[in-house]
Design a protein around this motif. Sequence first.
Motif, PDB file in Angstrom:
ATOM      1  N   LEU A   1       6.407  -0.564   8.080  1.00 50.87           N
ATOM      2  CA  LEU A   1       6.279  -1.282   9.344  1.00 50.87           C
ATOM      3  C   LEU A   1       4.841  -1.180   9.863  1.00 50.87           C
ATOM      4  O   LEU A   1       4.287  -2.155  10.379  1.00 50.87           O
ATOM      5  N   GLY A   2       4.234  -0.009   9.711  1.00 50.58           N
ATOM      6  CA  GLY A   2       2.835   0.156  10.100  1.00 50.58           C
ATOM      7  C   GLY A   2       1.912  -0.709   9.253  1.00 50.58           C
ATOM      8  O   GLY A   2       1.017  -1.383   9.772  1.00 50.58           O
ATOM      9  N   GLU A   3       2.145  -0.705   7.946  1.00 48.10           N
ATOM     10  CA  GLU A   3       1.333  -1.516   7.036  1.00 48.10           C
ATOM     11  C   GLU A   3       1.410  -3.000   7.390  1.00 48.10           C
ATOM     12  O   GLU A   3       0.417  -3.727   7.295  1.00 48.10           O
ATOM     13  N   LEU A   4       2.576  -3.447   7.805  1.00 52.78           N
ATOM     14  CA  LEU A   4       2.780  -4.851   8.134  1.00 52.78           C
ATOM     15  C   LEU A   4       2.428  -5.176   9.590  1.00 52.78           C
ATOM     16  O   LEU A   4       2.595  -6.311  10.035  1.00 52.78           O
ATOM     17  N   GLY A   5       1.960  -4.176  10.335  1.00 55.50           N
ATOM     18  CA  GLY A   5       1.586  -4.391  11.733  1.00 55.50           C
ATOM     19  C   GLY A   5       2.779  -4.560  12.650  1.00 55.50           C
ATOM     20  O   GLY A   5       2.681  -5.211  13.689  1.00 55.50           O
ATOM     21  N   LEU A   6       3.914  -3.958  12.291  1.00 60.36           N
ATOM     22  CA  LEU A   6       5.155  -4.130  13.054  1.00 60.36           C
ATOM     23  C   LEU A   6       5.666  -2.845  13.676  1.00 60.36           C
ATOM     24  O   LEU A   6       6.773  -2.814  14.195  1.00 60.36           O
ATOM     25  N   LEU A   7       4.900  -1.781  13.622  1.00 61.05           N
ATOM     26  CA  LEU A   7       5.378  -0.486  14.087  1.00 61.05           C
ATOM     27  C   LEU A   7       5.629  -0.502  15.571  1.00 61.05           C
ATOM     28  O   LEU A   7       4.793  -0.937  16.361  1.00 61.05           O
ATOM     29  N   ARG A   8       6.835  -0.043  15.940  1.00 62.39           N
ATOM     30  CA  ARG A   8       7.209   0.069  17.357  1.00 62.39           C
ATOM     31  C   ARG A   8       7.083   1.521  17.767  1.00 62.39           C
ATOM     32  O   ARG A   8       7.245   2.423  16.965  1.00 62.39           O
ATOM     33  N   ASP A   9       6.877   1.763  19.038  1.00 63.40           N
ATOM     34  CA  ASP A   9       6.784   3.126  19.556  1.00 63.40           C
ATOM     35  C   ASP A   9       8.193   3.672  19.736  1.00 63.40           C
ATOM     36  O   ASP A   9       8.870   3.368  20.707  1.00 63.40           O
ATOM     37  N   ASP A  10       8.637   4.465  18.766  1.00 67.95           N
ATOM     38  CA  ASP A  10      10.000   4.996  18.838  1.00 67.95           C
ATOM     39  C   ASP A  10      10.038   6.511  18.711  1.00 67.95           C
ATOM     40  O   ASP A  10      11.058   7.079  18.357  1.00 67.95           O
ATOM     41  N   GLY A  11       8.933   7.143  18.960  1.00 65.22           N
ATOM     42  CA  GLY A  11       8.932   8.599  18.925  1.00 65.22           C
ATOM     43  C   GLY A  11       8.514   9.167  17.585  1.00 65.22           C
ATOM     44  O   GLY A  11       8.444  10.367  17.406  1.00 65.22           O
ATOM     45  N   GLY A  12       8.246   8.318  16.594  1.00 69.84           N
ATOM     46  CA  GLY A  12       7.700   8.792  15.341  1.00 69.84           C
ATOM     47  C   GLY A  12       8.698   9.262  14.316  1.00 69.84           C
ATOM     48  O   GLY A  12       8.302   9.690  13.246  1.00 69.84           O
ATOM     49  N   ASP A  13       9.990   9.188  14.607  1.00 65.23           N
ATOM     50  CA  ASP A  13      10.942   9.722  13.631  1.00 65.23           C
ATOM     51  C   ASP A  13      11.911   8.669  13.096  1.00 65.23           C
ATOM     52  O   ASP A  13      12.867   9.012  12.410  1.00 65.23           O
ATOM     53  N   GLY A  14      11.677   7.400  13.378  1.00 67.25           N
ATOM     54  CA  GLY A  14      12.562   6.357  12.881  1.00 67.25           C
ATOM     55  C   GLY A  14      13.813   6.170  13.710  1.00 67.25           C
ATOM     56  O   GLY A  14      14.650   5.353  13.410  1.00 67.25           O
ATOM     57  N   ARG A  15      13.947   6.946  14.786  1.00 68.11           N
ATOM     58  CA  ARG A  15      15.116   6.812  15.678  1.00 68.11           C
ATOM     59  C   ARG A  15      14.650   6.171  16.978  1.00 68.11           C
ATOM     60  O   ARG A  15      13.497   6.288  17.357  1.00 68.11           O
ATOM     61  N   PRO A  16      15.555   5.534  17.675  1.00 66.59           N
ATOM     62  CA  PRO A  16      15.165   4.910  18.941  1.00 66.59           C
ATOM     63  C   PRO A  16      14.776   5.967  19.974  1.00 66.59           C
ATOM     64  O   PRO A  16      15.170   7.122  19.861  1.00 66.59           O
ATOM     65  N   PRO A  17      13.971   5.580  20.936  1.00 65.29           N
ATOM     66  CA  PRO A  17      13.575   6.553  21.965  1.00 65.29           C
ATOM     67  C   PRO A  17      14.765   7.039  22.775  1.00 65.29           C
ATOM     68  O   PRO A  17      15.766   6.351  22.874  1.00 65.29           O
ATOM     69  N   GLY A  18      14.627   8.215  23.349  1.00 70.02           N
ATOM     70  CA  GLY A  18      15.665   8.705  24.241  1.00 70.02           C
ATOM     71  C   GLY A  18      16.243   9.903  23.796  1.00 70.02           C
ATOM     72  O   GLY A  18      16.703  10.797  23.580  1.00 70.02           O
TER      73      GLY A  18
ATOM     74  N   PRO B   1      13.407   7.950   6.998  1.00 76.28           N
ATOM     75  CA  PRO B   1      12.684   6.942   7.770  1.00 76.28           C
ATOM     76  C   PRO B   1      11.187   6.849   7.463  1.00 76.28           C
ATOM     77  O   PRO B   1      10.532   5.911   7.886  1.00 76.28           O
ATOM     78  N   GLU B   2      10.634   7.783   6.702  1.00 78.65           N
ATOM     79  CA  GLU B   2       9.184   7.854   6.541  1.00 78.65           C
ATOM     80  C   GLU B   2       8.600   6.599   5.898  1.00 78.65           C
ATOM     81  O   GLU B   2       7.617   6.031   6.389  1.00 78.65           O
ATOM     82  N   LYS B   3       9.173   6.168   4.779  1.00 78.19           N
ATOM     83  CA  LYS B   3       8.621   4.986   4.093  1.00 78.19           C
ATOM     84  C   LYS B   3       8.835   3.719   4.913  1.00 78.19           C
ATOM     85  O   LYS B   3       7.979   2.832   4.908  1.00 78.19           O
ATOM     86  N   LEU B   4       9.951   3.623   5.618  1.00 79.81           N
ATOM     87  CA  LEU B   4      10.176   2.465   6.470  1.00 79.81           C
ATOM     88  C   LEU B   4       9.105   2.407   7.548  1.00 79.81           C
ATOM     89  O   LEU B   4       8.502   1.363   7.788  1.00 79.81           O
ATOM     90  N   ARG B   5       8.866   3.526   8.199  1.00 78.33           N
ATOM     91  CA  ARG B   5       7.838   3.561   9.243  1.00 78.33           C
ATOM     92  C   ARG B   5       6.474   3.217   8.661  1.00 78.33           C
ATOM     93  O   ARG B   5       5.701   2.481   9.270  1.00 78.33           O
ATOM     94  N   ALA B   6       6.161   3.731   7.485  1.00 79.00           N
ATOM     95  CA  ALA B   6       4.877   3.429   6.850  1.00 79.00           C
ATOM     96  C   ALA B   6       4.767   1.934   6.540  1.00 79.00           C
ATOM     97  O   ALA B   6       3.712   1.326   6.748  1.00 79.00           O
TER      98      ALA B   6
ATOM     99  N   ALA C   1       0.826  -1.205   0.000  1.00 76.34           N
ATOM    100  CA  ALA C   1       0.000   0.000   0.000  1.00 76.34           C
ATOM    101  C   ALA C   1       0.867   1.264   0.000  1.00 76.34           C
ATOM    102  O   ALA C   1       0.473   2.281  -0.572  1.00 76.34           O
ATOM    103  N   ILE C   2       2.040   1.197   0.634  1.00 73.38           N
ATOM    104  CA  ILE C   2       2.900   2.383   0.705  1.00 73.38           C
ATOM    105  C   ILE C   2       3.375   2.835  -0.673  1.00 73.38           C
ATOM    106  O   ILE C   2       3.841   3.953  -0.832  1.00 73.38           O
ATOM    107  N   GLU C   3       3.234   1.974  -1.688  1.00 72.22           N
ATOM    108  CA  GLU C   3       3.652   2.332  -3.040  1.00 72.22           C
ATOM    109  C   GLU C   3       2.582   3.108  -3.797  1.00 72.22           C
ATOM    110  O   GLU C   3       2.805   3.512  -4.938  1.00 72.22           O
ATOM    111  N   GLY C   4       1.442   3.311  -3.180  1.00 71.97           N
ATOM    112  CA  GLY C   4       0.384   4.086  -3.813  1.00 71.97           C
ATOM    113  C   GLY C   4      -0.133   3.417  -5.078  1.00 71.97           C
ATOM    114  O   GLY C   4      -0.355   2.213  -5.118  1.00 71.97           O
ATOM    115  N   ASP C   5      -0.279   4.202  -6.142  1.00 73.68           N
ATOM    116  CA  ASP C   5      -0.851   3.717  -7.400  1.00 73.68           C
ATOM    117  C   ASP C   5       0.178   3.073  -8.322  1.00 73.68           C
ATOM    118  O   ASP C   5      -0.098   2.844  -9.492  1.00 73.68           O
TER     119      ASP C   5
END
Length: 160
Positions: free
Chosen positions: A143-160, A136-141, A6-10
């Motif tokens: 991971l979300g599409e595949l149900g694998l998104l982790r809570d990392d602050g939303g920017d593709g970097r680890p928390p902290g 990191p945007e497409k990677l995060r998208a 889905a992240i590939e659009g049309d």
Amino acid sequence: MYKRFAIEGDVHGSLDLVPLAVRRKLDLAGLKLSLAGWQALSRAERLALCQLPVDTDEDIAVYAEVLRGFAARAGVALSPLAGAPVRRADWDLAGVRARLSARLGPGGAPDDDALGRLTEEERYAIYKLADPARGPEKLRALLGELGLLRDDGGDGRPPG
């Protein structure tokens, strides 16, 4: 049937851009096809390149032969991939885990059970989109599409 993300659009409707599924097949065949070359192929040829299997070494050889035929008909140049040969092992569980850990930090990557349930095409897509040269945007998208998104602050970097 090939995986349509889905992240590939049309991309799959128009086939104006090279889908991730075809990028995997090109990598396995060890061939590079430019975007202009892809667009010079007929839509039927592009669709065939999406659908042809690459499950075995014989499949990959047939895929490369068909691609060379399409390219020759369209006057499109193919070139070998630069760098080391691409192998399926690059995006196996260990390869994906390593790339995700490097990209997201040790706690940011999904667990092995979740990664182990993915198809080869899904692991390949994660592996490619987790490349440090990409944003990191497409990677995060994905991971979300595949149900694998982790809570990392939303920017593709680890928390902290």
